[in-house]
Design an enzyme around this catalytic site. Sequence first.
Site, PDB file in Angstrom:
ATOM      1  N   PHE A  11       0.829  -1.202   0.000  1.00 36.39           N
ATOM      2  CA  PHE A  11       0.000   0.000   0.000  1.00 36.39           C
ATOM      3  C   PHE A  11       0.864   1.253   0.000  1.00 36.39           C
ATOM      4  CE2 PHE A  11      -2.776  -3.119   2.052  1.00 36.39           C
ATOM      5  CZ  PHE A  11      -4.019  -2.843   1.508  1.00 36.39           C
ATOM      6  N   ASP A  12       0.528   2.200  -0.865  1.00 35.22           N
ATOM      7  CA  ASP A  12       1.002   3.559  -0.670  1.00 35.22           C
ATOM      8  C   ASP A  12       0.217   4.122   0.519  1.00 35.22           C
ATOM      9  OD1 ASP A  12       2.117   6.174  -1.241  1.00 35.22           O
ATOM     10  OD2 ASP A  12       0.161   6.675  -2.062  1.00 35.22           O
ATOM     11  N   LYS A  13       0.742   5.143   1.185  1.00 31.44           N
ATOM     12  CA  LYS A  13       0.043   5.691   2.356  1.00 31.44           C
ATOM     13  C   LYS A  13      -0.882   6.841   1.988  1.00 31.44           C
ATOM     14  CE  LYS A  13       2.018   8.648   5.123  1.00 31.44           C
ATOM     15  NZ  LYS A  13       1.044   9.782   5.146  1.00 31.44           N
TER      16      LYS A  13
END
Length: 626
Positions: free
Chosen positions: A316-318
């Site tokens: 996941f990107d944040k």
Amino acid sequence: MNTFFKKAEHLLELGGTKKDIAFLGISGIALLVSIFGVLPLPFDAAWVAILLCGVPIVLEAIIGLITEFDIKADVLVSLALIASVCIGEDFAAGEVAFIMQIGALLEELTVAKARAGIEKLVHLTPQTARQLSGKTERIIPAEQVKVGDLVRVLPGETIPVDGIIVSGQTSINQAVMTGESIPVDKTVGDEISSGTVNQFGAFEMKATKVGEDSSIQRMIRLVQSADAGKAKIVGLADRWATWVVVVALTAAVLTWLISGEIIRAVTILVVFCPCALVLATPTAIMAAIGNATRHGFLVREGDALERLSKVTTITFDKTGTLTYGIPQVAEVKSMGSCTETELYTLAAAAEQLSEHPLGRAVVQCYKQHIGEKLRPCEQFQMLPGKGVSVIVNGQSVLAGNRKLLAENQVAVASEVEEETNMHLRRGNTLIYLALNNRFVGYIALSDTVRKESAAVVARMKQLGIQPVLLTGDSENAAKSIAEELNMEELYANCLPEDKLAHIGKYQAEGHAVCMIGDGINDAPALKKADVGIAMGGIGSDIAVDAADIALVDDEVKELPHLLALSKKMMATIKLNLMFSMTLNFIAIGLAFPGILNPVVGALVHNAGSVLVIINSALLLKWRKTK
């Protein structure tokens, strides 16, 4: 010119699809005319289907065999077509060709053509630069800048090359590289990257990396290399084509030798035509894509769901993915006689003319939570890399970082040091307030975690999928979010090449990886991953172009359903496959003693194909029960 040719190619593709649909429609009508004899024609109407649908199959099979000795399903179909025509079974030949072309059309419709994401990324590349020579400034093409040249960058301009600031101070929007929307303060000695945007102050820089070595050009190469390294999955019918052809030919020859009747051998070839097998995959994929669409997913690559079913790690990107990507006021801390509401009101009044994302966030949150009319301000000054200076109700107000307060001899109260350090450890951003050169408090802002993110991460773990956080944000911010979401594995300060390297590491260890992101900086990782999912609402066009799947409404809560759907789709395909092969062998058993002829064999195939389509259609409204 390149754009013109690409548009022309797209139009030809659309035209080709329309032509295929028209040919199928005409062929279907011709087969009905053939079987019911409703028109007195001097030839069997099935020849229309043979010419429109069968000839392309035979030509493709011949070309594949000659150029690459590539044995696919169309080789067996061609043998059955030619044999049927040779013994006068025109309807059987036309019907087999018709069914096979339906399967081919469905296969084409399930494989979406990726848009020109690389072109959009190239458009981000700065075209010009302000080169300084003594007191002279001239605008030159960015590719002509050399290492060591001095370059001036004005507010709002994109930085043309990598370099180091030699004079001036500013705030740089680095979203193209880090994915973080909040600008970063930069001053003399700080490094800056090409493709990022200068938001507020003018500055001069010394070029250190130019041309193909610059950051934006490296990003383009990363996307291109990641795309080239992702192999496409071959259709099931083609995977099994070689041994199916061998078995079919062997069975047909043995039947002819034993029975002495060529029609029985042709019937076996017709029965062995992988009609239901060819339909097994595309019909299930199309039904699953329809289901995914109803749950907010746009599947852009036909085989993406097949790859998704094998995923064991999800990265996941944040910012913008697990969080909203918009700073929110987390705490208002006042000092002395100033109440928290008064401090909040003062800060909003000071920031009301600010163009900085943090300033706008303070004003927006104030309007949402307090709602009172903002006080008028005068003598507003934006101080790049520091904050703002303004007069509110006749009083001097400073709102910004500690550098701004220090330059104005304003000391931060020692009793708030522990609290401010705690906010910084969490990755929060602080705006310090001074009234008439006296410290009166601070406002802490933080990115807000999506309310469904924790449940999604927990569900991933239940499904046996390892969640990993990859973010361009700081170590403190990454740890804070990871702890809140119970994610054990995280990587902070990630540039595009870092995310690419982490995904490559997992793939080298045997993991199938899904990447979820929204920013331009995520494009290489979205391409590199086995499956890339982009946030379609807030995500950049380039991220969406790089992804296999777009999450249209940005609701990550539906991700577990998508993963379960991919596994259900593969189970449906395998069931279709098993059914079609079982039907084939039963029909062969009946064809060998002569119970089936080619026409009846083709009709049996029709029934099998219809059942495969019905089984696939059940996926349209499938939802895993809890």
